[in-house]
Motif scaffolding. Structure first.
Motif, PDB file in Angstrom:
ATOM      1  N   ARG A 284       0.808  -1.218   0.000  1.00 40.13           N
ATOM      2  CA  ARG A 284       0.000   0.000   0.000  1.00 40.13           C
ATOM      3  C   ARG A 284       0.849   1.279   0.000  1.00 40.13           C
ATOM      4  O   ARG A 284       0.324   2.360   0.217  1.00 40.13           O
ATOM      5  N   VAL A 285       2.151   1.149  -0.243  1.00 39.77           N
ATOM      6  CA  VAL A 285       3.017   2.313  -0.432  1.00 39.77           C
ATOM      7  C   VAL A 285       3.536   2.258  -1.866  1.00 39.77           C
ATOM      8  O   VAL A 285       4.201   1.302  -2.254  1.00 39.77           O
ATOM      9  N   GLN A 286       3.211   3.259  -2.648  1.00 41.85           N
ATOM     10  CA  GLN A 286       3.647   3.291  -4.050  1.00 41.85           C
ATOM     11  C   GLN A 286       5.073   3.828  -4.107  1.00 41.85           C
ATOM     12  O   GLN A 286       5.359   4.929  -3.643  1.00 41.85           O
ATOM     13  N   LYS A 287       5.981   3.018  -4.679  1.00 45.02           N
ATOM     14  CA  LYS A 287       7.392   3.406  -4.796  1.00 45.02           C
ATOM     15  C   LYS A 287       7.805   3.294  -6.261  1.00 45.02           C
ATOM     16  O   LYS A 287       7.716   2.214  -6.852  1.00 45.02           O
ATOM     17  N   ARG A 288       8.226   4.428  -6.832  1.00 41.83           N
ATOM     18  CA  ARG A 288       8.662   4.435  -8.227  1.00 41.83           C
ATOM     19  C   ARG A 288      10.091   4.962  -8.327  1.00 41.83           C
ATOM     20  O   ARG A 288      10.430   5.961  -7.702  1.00 41.83           O
ATOM     21  N   TYR A 289      10.886   4.266  -9.139  1.00 40.98           N
ATOM     22  CA  TYR A 289      12.304   4.576  -9.305  1.00 40.98           C
ATOM     23  C   TYR A 289      12.586   4.903 -10.770  1.00 40.98           C
ATOM     24  O   TYR A 289      11.908   4.399 -11.668  1.00 40.98           O
ATOM     25  N   LEU A 290      13.611   5.720 -10.993  1.00 44.59           N
ATOM     26  CA  LEU A 290      14.118   5.967 -12.335  1.00 44.59           C
ATOM     27  C   LEU A 290      15.487   5.302 -12.459  1.00 44.59           C
ATOM     28  O   LEU A 290      16.328   5.403 -11.552  1.00 44.59           O
ATOM     29  N   THR A 291      15.702   4.612 -13.582  1.00 44.39           N
ATOM     30  CA  THR A 291      16.981   3.957 -13.801  1.00 44.39           C
ATOM     31  C   THR A 291      17.343   3.986 -15.279  1.00 44.39           C
ATOM     32  O   THR A 291      16.464   3.967 -16.146  1.00 44.39           O
ATOM     33  N   LEU A 292      18.630   4.034 -15.550  1.00 40.49           N
ATOM     34  CA  LEU A 292      19.149   3.946 -16.916  1.00 40.49           C
ATOM     35  C   LEU A 292      19.742   2.563 -17.089  1.00 40.49           C
ATOM     36  O   LEU A 292      20.555   2.121 -16.264  1.00 40.49           O
ATOM     37  N   VAL A 293      19.330   1.865 -18.165  1.00 40.62           N
ATOM     38  CA  VAL A 293      19.827   0.514 -18.412  1.00 40.62           C
ATOM     39  C   VAL A 293      20.514   0.457 -19.764  1.00 40.62           C
ATOM     40  O   VAL A 293      20.265   1.275 -20.651  1.00 40.62           O
ATOM     41  N   ALA A 294      21.396  -0.539 -19.891  1.00 39.83           N
ATOM     42  CA  ALA A 294      22.047  -0.792 -21.172  1.00 39.83           C
ATOM     43  C   ALA A 294      21.080  -1.544 -22.074  1.00 39.83           C
ATOM     44  O   ALA A 294      20.458  -2.528 -21.654  1.00 39.83           O
ATOM     45  N   GLY A 295      20.923  -1.072 -23.312  1.00 46.96           N
ATOM     46  CA  GLY A 295      20.043  -1.741 -24.267  1.00 46.96           C
ATOM     47  C   GLY A 295      18.794  -0.935 -24.565  1.00 46.96           C
ATOM     48  O   GLY A 295      18.452   0.011 -23.855  1.00 46.96           O
ATOM     49  N   ARG A 296      18.110  -1.312 -25.645  1.00 43.68           N
ATOM     50  CA  ARG A 296      16.886  -0.624 -26.070  1.00 43.68           C
ATOM     51  C   ARG A 296      15.675  -1.395 -25.543  1.00 43.68           C
ATOM     52  O   ARG A 296      15.308  -2.449 -26.068  1.00 43.68           O
ATOM     53  N   TRP A 297      15.085  -0.875 -24.479  1.00 39.96           N
ATOM     54  CA  TRP A 297      13.928  -1.524 -23.853  1.00 39.96           C
ATOM     55  C   TRP A 297      12.776  -1.559 -24.856  1.00 39.96           C
ATOM     56  O   TRP A 297      12.399  -0.540 -25.419  1.00 39.96           O
ATOM     57  N   PRO A 298      12.165  -2.725 -25.056  1.00 37.23           N
ATOM     58  CA  PRO A 298      11.235  -2.851 -26.191  1.00 37.23           C
ATOM     59  C   PRO A 298       9.799  -2.424 -25.921  1.00 37.23           C
ATOM     60  O   PRO A 298       9.090  -2.060 -26.865  1.00 37.23           O
ATOM     61  N   ASN A 299       9.330  -2.491 -24.670  1.00 34.06           N
ATOM     62  CA  ASN A 299       7.890  -2.368 -24.421  1.00 34.06           C
ATOM     63  C   ASN A 299       7.538  -1.109 -23.624  1.00 34.06           C
ATOM     64  O   ASN A 299       8.244  -0.759 -22.678  1.00 34.06           O
ATOM     65  N   PRO A 300       6.441  -0.447 -23.947  1.00 31.58           N
ATOM     66  CA  PRO A 300       6.004   0.700 -23.150  1.00 31.58           C
ATOM     67  C   PRO A 300       5.706   0.315 -21.701  1.00 31.58           C
ATOM     68  O   PRO A 300       5.944   1.089 -20.781  1.00 31.58           O
ATOM     69  N   LEU A 301       5.177  -0.907 -21.499  1.00 32.81           N
ATOM     70  CA  LEU A 301       4.829  -1.373 -20.154  1.00 32.81           C
ATOM     71  C   LEU A 301       5.113  -2.867 -20.082  1.00 32.81           C
ATOM     72  O   LEU A 301       4.726  -3.625 -20.979  1.00 32.81           O
TER      73      LEU A 301
ATOM     74  N   HIS B 280      17.409   5.893  -8.867  1.00 32.65           N
ATOM     75  CA  HIS B 280      16.936   7.009  -8.045  1.00 32.65           C
ATOM     76  C   HIS B 280      15.501   6.756  -7.595  1.00 32.65           C
ATOM     77  O   HIS B 280      14.621   6.494  -8.433  1.00 32.65           O
ATOM     78  N   ALA B 281      15.271   6.798  -6.290  1.00 40.63           N
ATOM     79  CA  ALA B 281      13.923   6.649  -5.727  1.00 40.63           C
ATOM     80  C   ALA B 281      13.183   7.959  -5.916  1.00 40.63           C
ATOM     81  O   ALA B 281      13.324   8.901  -5.134  1.00 40.63           O
ATOM     82  N   ALA B 282      12.379   8.039  -6.982  1.00 34.25           N
ATOM     83  CA  ALA B 282      11.862   9.320  -7.456  1.00 34.25           C
ATOM     84  C   ALA B 282      10.498   9.690  -6.900  1.00 34.25           C
ATOM     85  O   ALA B 282      10.187  10.878  -6.763  1.00 34.25           O
ATOM     86  N   GLN B 283       9.648   8.694  -6.594  1.00 34.04           N
ATOM     87  CA  GLN B 283       8.282   9.009  -6.154  1.00 34.04           C
ATOM     88  C   GLN B 283       7.840   8.093  -5.024  1.00 34.04           C
ATOM     89  O   GLN B 283       8.162   6.901  -5.023  1.00 34.04           O
ATOM     90  N   LEU B 284       7.093   8.669  -4.090  1.00 33.78           N
ATOM     91  CA  LEU B 284       6.438   7.921  -3.022  1.00 33.78           C
ATOM     92  C   LEU B 284       4.984   8.360  -2.946  1.00 33.78           C
ATOM     93  O   LEU B 284       4.696   9.559  -3.013  1.00 33.78           O
ATOM     94  N   GLY B 285       4.082   7.417  -2.781  1.00 32.92           N
ATOM     95  CA  GLY B 285       2.676   7.741  -2.586  1.00 32.92           C
ATOM     96  C   GLY B 285       2.082   6.829  -1.533  1.00 32.92           C
ATOM     97  O   GLY B 285       2.265   5.614  -1.594  1.00 32.92           O
ATOM     98  N   PHE B 286       1.419   7.391  -0.525  1.00 32.71           N
ATOM     99  CA  PHE B 286       0.822   6.568   0.529  1.00 32.71           C
ATOM    100  C   PHE B 286      -0.189   7.398   1.311  1.00 32.71           C
ATOM    101  O   PHE B 286      -0.194   8.624   1.253  1.00 32.71           O
ATOM    102  N   VAL B 287      -1.051   6.698   2.018  1.00 36.55           N
ATOM    103  CA  VAL B 287      -1.974   7.346   2.936  1.00 36.55           C
ATOM    104  C   VAL B 287      -1.255   7.512   4.268  1.00 36.55           C
ATOM    105  O   VAL B 287      -0.676   6.553   4.794  1.00 36.55           O
ATOM    106  N   HIS B 288      -1.247   8.734   4.797  1.00 31.33           N
ATOM    107  CA  HIS B 288      -0.545   8.987   6.057  1.00 31.33           C
ATOM    108  C   HIS B 288      -1.034   7.995   7.113  1.00 31.33           C
ATOM    109  O   HIS B 288      -2.243   7.846   7.322  1.00 31.33           O
TER     110      HIS B 288
END
Length: 319
Positions: A168-185, A278-286
């Motif tokens: 129930r805690v939304q955690k989103r990270y940004l990362t750079l990887v080697a290679g061409r990632w093929p899928n939007p999701l 990089h831990a870029a986003q957090l979302g949760f109910v206090h």
């Protein structure tokens, strides 16, 4: 030469809200700094520790108002090494009477141990001696930058642990990887197994014997040889992003455990001198007020500058 140490008289501590809900063994280990762990458990087993006049086991959870009797214990004399360095204050993204969310820099451990004597939590305690309680609500790797939650009250810590365990805690990270990632999701649901190397280092691998793990990967940008991804963690396993992405053939740039070591060396010469995570986003109910909290941390300068470098040197490919 062994320090002779000093004896401490019987202590009687009254449990307040900041400690309520904590196990007695963890409470004693925290307040009896310098006492060997084995000795703490011995005085618990022997009944020398009393709560409200009665014996308790190590798993007893303290309640507000409890009186804890702590027998005399012998502490090692501290080695004179000067004051603990407080360090530069950490950027605070959010704070109230229950929580602090800091923007942790890369290269700083979240706590001492494993060859690191001084981490984020020790720094905060040093800089805020008036705080009755400061405890990590979760962890991020030493080389990862970004958002980290610290609890200031025991009920908030307990609730956050439950929320994280239940996803129930939304955690989103940004990362750079080697290679061409093929899928939007793309969903990665590979079980992860923790183990130790012969040198005693902690590692993780994909294994059917591991714990269920789930990462949701979204493509943000793509260059000829690299892809910028957003990864949402549905579970919080050790090294989850690093192992999941390496397993599907897209190692994190700058990852010294699971990455492409030859590529890392080349990227270092181009200016990327850390792992790109990089831990870029957090979302949760206090956990106490029920308010919806949504927090964001911008990419650190050194990562943003490296993306600018790719824009100049790597042909963009949109197909």
């Amino acid at each position: 030469m062994m320090a002779q140490g000093k004896a401490i008289a019987v202590r009687r501590e009254r449990v307040d809200e900041s400690v309520s809900g904590q196990r007695i063994d963890n409470y004693l280990l925290r307040i009896c700094k310098g006492v060997p762990k084995s000795h703490v458990y011995r005085i618990l087993r022997s009944g020398e520790v009393r709560v409200n006049g009665g014996r308790v086991g190590p798993t007893y959870r303290l309640a507000e108002g409890d009186e804890v009797r702590i027998p005399p214990v012998r502490l090692a004399e501290p080695v004179a090494s000067g004051p603990t360095p407080a360090g530069k204050p950490l950027p605070v993204i959010y704070e109230d009477d229950a929580l602090i969310v800091v923007d942790k820099p890369s290269g700083k451990a979240v706590h001492g141990g494993s060859g690191v004597s001084y981490g984020v939590i020790e720094q905060l305690r040093s800089q805020r001696p008036e705080a009755r309680m400061l405890e990590l609500a979760h962890r991020i790797d030493r080389e990862t930058s970004g958002l980290l939650i610290i609890a200031k009250r025991r009920p908030a810590l307990t609730a956050l642990h439950d929320m994280m365990r239940e996803g129930r805690v939304q955690k989103r990270y940004l990362t750079l990887v080697a290679g061409r990632w093929p899928n939007p999701l793309q969903h990665i649901k590979e079980p992860l197994f923790k183990y130790l190397t012969p040198e005693g280092e902690r590692r993780v691998r994909v294994s059917s014997d591991g714990k269920a793990s789930h990462s949701i990967v979204r493509l943000v940008r793509r260059w000829a040889r690299f892809s910028l991804l957003e990864v949402e963690l549905m579970t919080g396993r050790t090294h989850q992003i690093r192992v999941h992405l390496a397993h599907v053939g897209f190692p994190l740039c700058g990852d010294d455990k699971y990455g492409d070591f030859a590529l890392n060396k080349a990227l270092e010469a181009e200016g990327l001198k850390r792992m790109f995570l990089h831990a870029a986003q957090l979302g949760f109910v206090h956990p106490l007020s029920g308010e919806r909290i949504a927090l964001q941390s911008e990419l650190p300068d050194e990562l943003r500058v490296f993306l600018d470098h790719l824009d100049r040197t790597e042909p963009q490919k949109h197909g």
